[in-house]
Design a protein around this motif. Structure first.
Motif, mmCIF file in Angstrom:
data_model
loop_
_atom_site.group_PDB
_atom_site.id
_atom_site.type_symbol
_atom_site.label_atom_id
_atom_site.label_comp_id
_atom_site.label_asym_id
_atom_site.label_seq_id
_atom_site.Cartn_x
_atom_site.Cartn_y
_atom_site.Cartn_z
ATOM 1 N N MET A 219 0.856 -1.187 0.000
ATOM 2 C CA MET A 219 0.000 0.000 0.000
ATOM 3 C C MET A 219 0.896 1.243 0.000
ATOM 4 O O MET A 219 2.093 1.183 0.304
ATOM 5 N N PHE A 220 0.315 2.383 -0.300
ATOM 6 C CA PHE A 220 1.049 3.632 -0.341
ATOM 7 C C PHE A 220 1.230 4.204 1.058
ATOM 8 O O PHE A 220 0.606 3.764 2.017
ATOM 9 N N GLN A 221 2.116 5.200 1.188
ATOM 10 C CA GLN A 221 2.338 5.925 2.434
ATOM 11 C C GLN A 221 2.177 7.426 2.181
ATOM 12 O O GLN A 221 2.344 7.904 1.053
ATOM 13 N N ILE A 222 1.849 8.158 3.262
ATOM 14 C CA ILE A 222 1.506 9.575 3.147
ATOM 15 C C ILE A 222 2.773 10.405 3.317
ATOM 16 O O ILE A 222 3.591 10.159 4.215
ATOM 17 N N ARG A 223 2.943 11.404 2.461
ATOM 18 C CA ARG A 223 4.136 12.256 2.505
ATOM 19 C C ARG A 223 3.815 13.678 2.961
ATOM 20 O O ARG A 223 4.660 14.359 3.542
ATOM 21 N N GLU A 224 2.599 14.165 2.731
ATOM 22 C CA GLU A 224 2.287 15.550 3.072
ATOM 23 C C GLU A 224 0.773 15.719 3.144
ATOM 24 O O GLU A 224 0.024 15.037 2.452
ATOM 25 N N LEU A 225 0.323 16.639 4.014
ATOM 26 C CA LEU A 225 -1.092 16.951 4.149
ATOM 27 C C LEU A 225 -1.263 18.461 4.176
ATOM 28 O O LEU A 225 -0.558 19.152 4.905
ATOM 29 N N GLU A 226 -2.206 18.970 3.373
ATOM 30 C CA GLU A 226 -2.516 20.386 3.354
ATOM 31 C C GLU A 226 -4.016 20.566 3.599
ATOM 32 O O GLU A 226 -4.830 19.854 2.991
ATOM 33 N N MET A 227 -4.367 21.473 4.506
ATOM 34 C CA MET A 227 -5.768 21.698 4.877
ATOM 35 C C MET A 227 -6.097 23.178 4.721
ATOM 36 O O MET A 227 -5.332 24.037 5.198
ATOM 37 N N VAL A 228 -7.217 23.453 4.052
ATOM 38 C CA VAL A 228 -7.697 24.830 3.878
ATOM 39 C C VAL A 228 -9.126 24.885 4.403
ATOM 40 O O VAL A 228 -9.988 24.133 3.936
ATOM 41 N N HIS A 229 -9.339 25.749 5.413
ATOM 42 C CA HIS A 229 -10.665 25.916 6.026
ATOM 43 C C HIS A 229 -11.147 24.610 6.656
ATOM 44 O O HIS A 229 -12.330 24.273 6.591
ATOM 45 N N TRP A 230 -10.247 23.870 7.240
ATOM 46 C CA TRP A 230 -10.598 22.636 7.932
ATOM 47 C C TRP A 230 -10.663 22.933 9.431
ATOM 48 O O TRP A 230 -9.677 23.293 10.035
ATOM 49 N N ASP A 231 -11.833 22.798 9.999
ATOM 50 C CA ASP A 231 -12.066 23.116 11.401
ATOM 51 C C ASP A 231 -11.625 24.570 11.651
ATOM 52 O O ASP A 231 -12.136 25.483 10.987
ATOM 53 N N PHE A 232 -10.700 24.808 12.577
ATOM 54 C CA PHE A 232 -10.264 26.173 12.874
ATOM 55 C C PHE A 232 -8.908 26.493 12.257
ATOM 56 O O PHE A 232 -8.235 27.440 12.683
ATOM 57 N N TRP A 233 -8.462 25.683 11.315
ATOM 58 C CA TRP A 233 -7.220 25.983 10.583
ATOM 59 C C TRP A 233 -7.599 26.675 9.274
ATOM 60 O O TRP A 233 -8.369 26.143 8.474
ATOM 61 N N ARG A 234 -7.000 27.798 9.055
ATOM 62 C CA ARG A 234 -7.321 28.561 7.844
ATOM 63 C C ARG A 234 -6.642 27.945 6.620
ATOM 64 O O ARG A 234 -7.298 27.592 5.653
ATOM 65 N N ALA A 235 -5.348 27.829 6.664
ATOM 66 C CA ALA A 235 -4.575 27.203 5.580
ATOM 67 C C ALA A 235 -3.279 26.711 6.196
ATOM 68 O O ALA A 235 -2.474 27.514 6.678
ATOM 69 N N ILE A 236 -3.081 25.423 6.208
ATOM 70 C CA ILE A 236 -1.918 24.862 6.879
ATOM 71 C C ILE A 236 -1.445 23.651 6.093
ATOM 72 O O ILE A 236 -2.247 22.901 5.527
ATOM 73 N N ARG A 237 -0.124 23.454 6.046
ATOM 74 C CA ARG A 237 0.476 22.323 5.344
ATOM 75 C C ARG A 237 1.515 21.683 6.255
ATOM 76 O O ARG A 237 2.391 22.374 6.779
ATOM 77 N N VAL A 238 1.390 20.392 6.474
ATOM 78 C CA VAL A 238 2.297 19.695 7.383
ATOM 79 C C VAL A 238 2.923 18.535 6.634
ATOM 80 O O VAL A 238 2.264 17.847 5.855
ATOM 81 N N PRO A 239 4.213 18.250 6.884
ATOM 82 C CA PRO A 239 4.854 17.090 6.269
ATOM 83 C C PRO A 239 4.529 15.827 7.065
ATOM 84 O O PRO A 239 4.362 15.870 8.278
ATOM 85 N N LEU A 240 4.465 14.712 6.348
ATOM 86 C CA LEU A 240 4.234 13.410 6.985
ATOM 87 C C LEU A 240 5.189 12.369 6.409
ATOM 88 O O LEU A 240 4.910 11.169 6.446
ATOM 89 N N ASP A 241 6.326 12.818 5.859
ATOM 90 C CA ASP A 241 7.258 11.929 5.164
ATOM 91 C C ASP A 241 8.207 11.257 6.147
ATOM 92 O O ASP A 241 9.416 11.475 6.120
ATOM 93 N N ALA A 242 7.696 10.437 7.034
ATOM 94 C CA ALA A 242 8.498 9.680 7.992
ATOM 95 C C ALA A 242 7.758 8.402 8.309
ATOM 96 O O ALA A 242 6.549 8.293 8.133
ATOM 97 N N GLN A 243 8.511 7.392 8.809
ATOM 98 C CA GLN A 243 7.855 6.129 9.132
ATOM 99 C C GLN A 243 6.952 6.295 10.343
ATOM 100 O O GLN A 243 5.845 5.790 10.360
ATOM 101 N N ILE A 244 7.444 6.975 11.379
ATOM 102 C CA ILE A 244 6.641 7.165 12.591
ATOM 103 C C ILE A 244 6.500 8.666 12.808
ATOM 104 O O ILE A 244 7.479 9.392 12.983
ATOM 105 N N VAL A 245 5.242 9.120 12.740
ATOM 106 C CA VAL A 245 4.933 10.540 12.935
ATOM 107 C C VAL A 245 4.137 10.653 14.226
ATOM 108 O O VAL A 245 3.096 9.999 14.378
ATOM 109 N N THR A 246 4.646 11.454 15.158
ATOM 110 C CA THR A 246 3.968 11.636 16.440
ATOM 111 C C THR A 246 3.257 12.981 16.436
ATOM 112 O O THR A 246 3.866 14.018 16.158
ATOM 113 N N ILE A 247 1.969 12.954 16.726
ATOM 114 C CA ILE A 247 1.159 14.172 16.799
ATOM 115 C C ILE A 247 0.891 14.432 18.276
ATOM 116 O O ILE A 247 0.203 13.658 18.953
ATOM 117 N N VAL A 248 1.466 15.494 18.794
ATOM 118 C CA VAL A 248 1.433 15.759 20.222
ATOM 119 C C VAL A 248 0.732 17.094 20.471
ATOM 120 O O VAL A 248 0.802 18.008 19.651
#
Length: 939
Positions: free
Chosen positions: A1-30
């Motif tokens: 299966m594929f893996q995720i490298r990047e996520l960009e959100m515009v007007h998602w919940d209370f984020w206006r426009a944000i782009r976060v990288p996800l290009d790692a095996q283990i990504v910790t969201i804290v």
């Protein structure tokens, strides 16, 4: 299966426009509680068309920012599949290393709607994105993701409720088995089986009620049937008496009157037969007369056509004669000039002129030969290229036929394309035997035969077009078929020819064999005798050896042609120099200037004069033939006229005789009509059915005469007076109504019974067959968790459930797992002996085992707070386990944990709460682990 490298959100919940990288095996969201960790995971779930966590959905997040649209953009990798196949890349036809996923959410008609798109490469989100990509519906988008490895089983795991990912070990065996079946798509099938069983019981109860109702209705039908039979018998006697009185007696009296009239009728029929005979003779004469009349018209047309052909032949003769006469005058003029040249300058000028003509003729012939050799060289060059490419060149008529078949959409093959000779030493024999069939066309579909044969007729294709094909069977020992391979089905008769033809080392060896045989060099014996049918190597057409032989022959011929062309071009240059010199010499002489100037004209006239003379002779012969044909048609017309006049007189005499007989028959008919009218008055009182001849004959045979019928009427009246009868006429309608109800109910009952029996059998058979699928699912899951246990250093054993085709057994089945941590002995799922860290390890193994797929070894997993309530040792142990697997992990954790939770993480994303009074939440902070130089070098 594929893996995720990047996520960009515009007007998602209370984020206006944000782009976060996800290009790692283990990504910790804290982040603290309520800072958006689950919101970030739900954005990924929505981007992948999955269900959000809890009772949330994507509409909840896009409503918070009070905007009319929202965008989600994700960049994922697009690795090449190990096995290749029809879809070598996960997102095929996209072949780039990365693929961009888009989710567009906007308000339409008061509700939020989402659409998806897949773009090749890393495509940025800008003002033109909406028009550049191709938008997909949710179902089509899910199908594309499933093709890329996001199967329904993985989707079920990724959509687990928040907090369930680390509590799988607390599930009961029955609940764990239901989860496994639900993830792998088996739970829905089992639910359908249970619902079907319930419906089956309801149908059986309904069937019992129908059968009871049918039995009661049958008794009522039988009672009415007995009463109906009594009424039917009473009614039959009444009708019989009425029929005898009103129909039989008058009809029999009518028959008796008719028999007295029959004698006169026979006399009238005799007269009518005489008239019919004369009319038949007149019809024959009339038909012959009209045929002769049409023939006369045809002969007249033929005479006119012959006259036109004569006129055309005469015109052609005049034209050919005039052309030959003009050429003859020109030749006389050339002879006159030649004689003047000889008188003025002697024979030298004439000799030079003759030499010039011979040189020009030789040069023209040499040019024609060079042109022919160059054309042949061009054809051989094309054939050589085709042979070098592995293709056999074919004649023009074969290429024309194949092009016509392709244009008509008729799939086909040539025999030469499916034959391969295994033993090259017998290539000569195979080529000789199959030489007459090298251009056979084999149709892939027998249904195309009619259209293919029509095309063959139009193009006059002289070889077989074969629609029937079959697989070659076992070859007889020492037969030609034993050394021939067919790449596809072949005609049965051709396979039979090869199978019955033996291989003989020599003629003497063949004489000792029964049946047909052939030697290596092509000496063939069959039922008609023996002869040599050997083929030249340059004409080989079957198999790889034939291609090499033809390639060698074409290469040799090309070398010879090149040598001949070079030699003849040198000779041509020499001849042209000699012609130029002779022409200059002749033009310098005043006496022969005119002869030299018109030399080409005289030569051309001398060349075409024999042909023109022959054409004039042929035109004269054709003129004589057309004149003879014209005379023949005139004679035929005159002979036909005489026969026409004879038939006309004979037809007139017969017509007069027929008219006399008609008048005589008319007088007889009047007399007969008078007698018949009196009989018709009697017939008028009869019913229509009884007046028919067949009915009258039947009455005569049945009763004899009217006196016998009167005796029968008296007997039946006495019987009616002495019996007890049912006389109610409504009894029949009541019987038929009740019988119809009974038949309809019986049909419905039988249909219902068949459906119940069939449904019960199909349900039991289908579930019995599906039990094997359930067992395979449990075994596959057991292999997954055991492999994961080996990565974590934990012994895992699964107690496979007892799965039988029984409702109670399936309802009580459960899946038990046991774990051995640090060789301290096996422990169950939730027996209270495991520590918090061991419980987390159990749940992770059970969770990741649900997502493992041999066809998709890599992928990604969402895990919500796996390190809760773990000490430092167990946090490190869980982290080491995650790093040992091949999947990508997106992990959430609160800020209160020990810093060891960041140990396995290669990328840490920190979320923060929205401040009071602010419209948008802060951006997500990013922390990436530094890679040491040694790790970089080895990586």
């Amino acid at each position: 299966m594929f893996q995720i490298r990047e996520l960009e959100m515009v007007h998602w919940d209370f984020w206006r426009a944000i782009r976060v990288p996800l290009d790692a095996q283990i990504v910790t969201i804290v982040g603290p509680n309520g800072s958006g960790k689950t919101t970030l995971l739900d954005a990924l779930r929505t981007l992948l068309a999955l269900k959000c966590s809890g009772r949330r959905d994507y509409k909840r997040y896009v409503r918070n920012n009070r905007e009319n649209y929202a965008w989600l953009r994700g960049v994922v990798n697009n690795p090449r599949r190990q096995g290749g196949g029809l879809f070598p890349y996960l997102f095929f036809p996209a072949t780039s290393d990365e693929v961009t996923l888009f989710c567009r959410i906007r308000k339409q008609g008061g509700d939020w709607m989402r659409q998806y798109a897949i773009a090749e490469g890393n495509v940025m989100l800008d003002a033109e994105t909406e028009s550049k990509v191709q938008w997909l519906g949710v179902n089509e988008y899910k199908r594309r993701l499933e093709q890329a490895g996001l199967t329904p089983a993985i989707a079920e795991v990724l959509a687990l409720e928040q907090g369930d990912t680390d509590k799988l070990c607390e599930y009961s065996p029955k609940a764990l088995l239901e989860l496994v079946f639900q993830v792998f798509g088996d739970k829905e099938v089992l639910d359908h089986y249970s619902e079907t069983k319930l419906r089956l019981k309801e149908a059986e109860a309904e069937l019992g009620k129908l059968e009871q109702q049918l039995s009661q209705l049958g008794l009522d039908v039988e009672r009415l049937r007995l009463r109906s039979n009594s009424y039917a018998e009473w009614r039959a006697l009444q009708d019989d008496i009425e029929q005898l009185e009103q129909q039989a007696v008058p009809a029999l009296r009518y028959v008796e009157q008719w028999e007295s009239l029959r004698g006169y009728i026979n006399q009238f029929k005799g007269s009518r037969r005489g008239l019919k005979q004369k009319q038949d003779e007149l019809d024959l004469i009339d038909a012959e007369f009209r045929t002769v009349e049409q023939q006369q018209q045809q002969v007249l047309d033929d005479e006119q056509a012959a006259r036109r052909e004569y006129d055309e032949a005469f015109a052609a003769f005049q034209s050919a004669r005039d052309a030959a006469r003009d050429s003859e005058k020109t030749l006389k003029e050339a002879e006159r000039l030649r004689q003047l040249a000889e008188l003025e300058h002697g024979a030298d000028a004439v000799a030079l002129n003759d030499a010039l003509g011979k040189k020009k003729d030789a040069a023209a012939q040499l040019k024609h030969a060079i042109r022919a050799m160059k054309d042949e060289r061009q054809q051989l060059s094309e054939a050589q290229f085709a042979l070098q490419q592995g293709r056999q060149p074919h004649p023009d008529f074969v290429r024309t036929m194949r092009a016509a078949l392709d244009e008509a959409g008729i799939a086909h093959q040539l025999l030469t394309e499916i034959v391969e000779v295994r033993d090259n030493s017998w290539q000569d024999a195979v080529e000789a035997l199959l030489a007459p069939y090298r251009h056979i066309i084999l149709l892939n579909r027998a249904s195309d035969r009619a259209r293919a044969w029509e095309i063959g007729q139009q193009l006059r294709f002289r070889h077989f077009i074969v629609p029937e094909r079959e697989a070659a069977g076992a070859a007889a020992p020492n037969s030609i078929l034993e050394i021939v391979d067919f790449k596809a089905d072949a005609p049965g008769w051709l396979v039979g020819l090869l199978n019955r033809t033996g291989r003989a080392k020599s003629v003497a060896d063949g004489n000792r064999m029964d049946g047909d045989w052939i030697t290596r060099d092509g000496f063939h014996k069959e039922r008609r005798g023996a002869r040599d049918i050997s083929a030249k190597p340059g004409d080989y057409a079957f198999g790889e050896a034939a291609r090499h032989a033809r390639l060698a022959e074409v290469s040799r011929r090309l070398r010879d042609l090149n040598e001949h062309v070079l030699r003849d071009e040198g000779r041509l240059q020499e001849l042209e120099r000699e012609v130029s010199g002779l022409t200059q010499s002749l033009m310098g002489m005043q006496a022969v200037v005119q002869l030299a100037a018109r030399q080409d004209e005289f030569a051309a006239v001398a060349e075409r004069f024999p042909e023109e003379e022959q054409r004039a002779q042929q035109a004269g012969a054709a003129l004589a033939a057309t004149q003879a044909a014209w005379e023949e048609t005139r004679n035929a017309r005159e002979d036909g006229r005489i026969r026409y006049e004879k038939l006309k007189d004979q037809r007139g005499r017969l017509d007069g005789q027929v008219n006399v007989l008609i008048e005589q028959l008319s007088r007889q008919r009047d007399e007969q009509s008078r007698l018949i009218r009196s009989l018709r008055n009697t017939k008028a009182g009869l019913p229509a059915e009884m007046a028919k001849p067949a009915a009258l004959r039947e009455l005569k045979e049945k009763y004899g005469g009217s006196r016998e019928v009167l005796h029968m009427i008296e007997h039946e009246r006495a019987r009616l007076a002495g019996g007890d009868w049912e006389t109610d006429p409504t009894i029949l309608a009541r019987r038929d109504k009740l019988a119809g109800d009974y038949d309809a109910l019986e049909r419905d009952t039988q249909v219902h019974r068949n459906e119940v029996l069939r449904t019960g059998a199909l349900t039991d058979e289908a579930r019995a067959a599906y039990i094997n699928k359930l067992r395979a699912t449990v075994r596959a899951y057991g292999r997954n968790v055991k492999r994961l246990g080996e990565l974590a250093g934990i012994d895992v054993e699964l107690d496979l459930p007892q799965l039988d085709n029984d409702d109670l057994t399936l309802a009580q089945a459960g899946l038990s797992a046991r774990f051995n941590f640090d060789q301290k002995g096996m422990m169950g799922l939730n027996d209270g002996e495991a520590s918090g860290g061991q419980q987390v390890m159990k749940s992770l193994i059970l969770l990741i085992g649900l997502m493992m797929d041999d066809a998709n070894p890599s992928g990604f997993v969402f895990i919500d707070e796996p390190f809760a309530h773990l000490d430092i040792f167990n946090i490190d142990r869980v982290g080491g386990f995650l790093k040992a697997t091949q999947a990508q992990y997106l992990i959430t954790t609160p800020l209160t944990h020990n810093t060891n939770v960041y140990g396995p993480s290669e990328l840490t994303l920190t979320t923060r709460k929205k401040q009071a009074g602010e419209q948008w939440a802060p951006v997500i902070a990013q922390t990436r682990r530094r890679v040491r130089a040694a790790e970089t070098t080895t990586g």
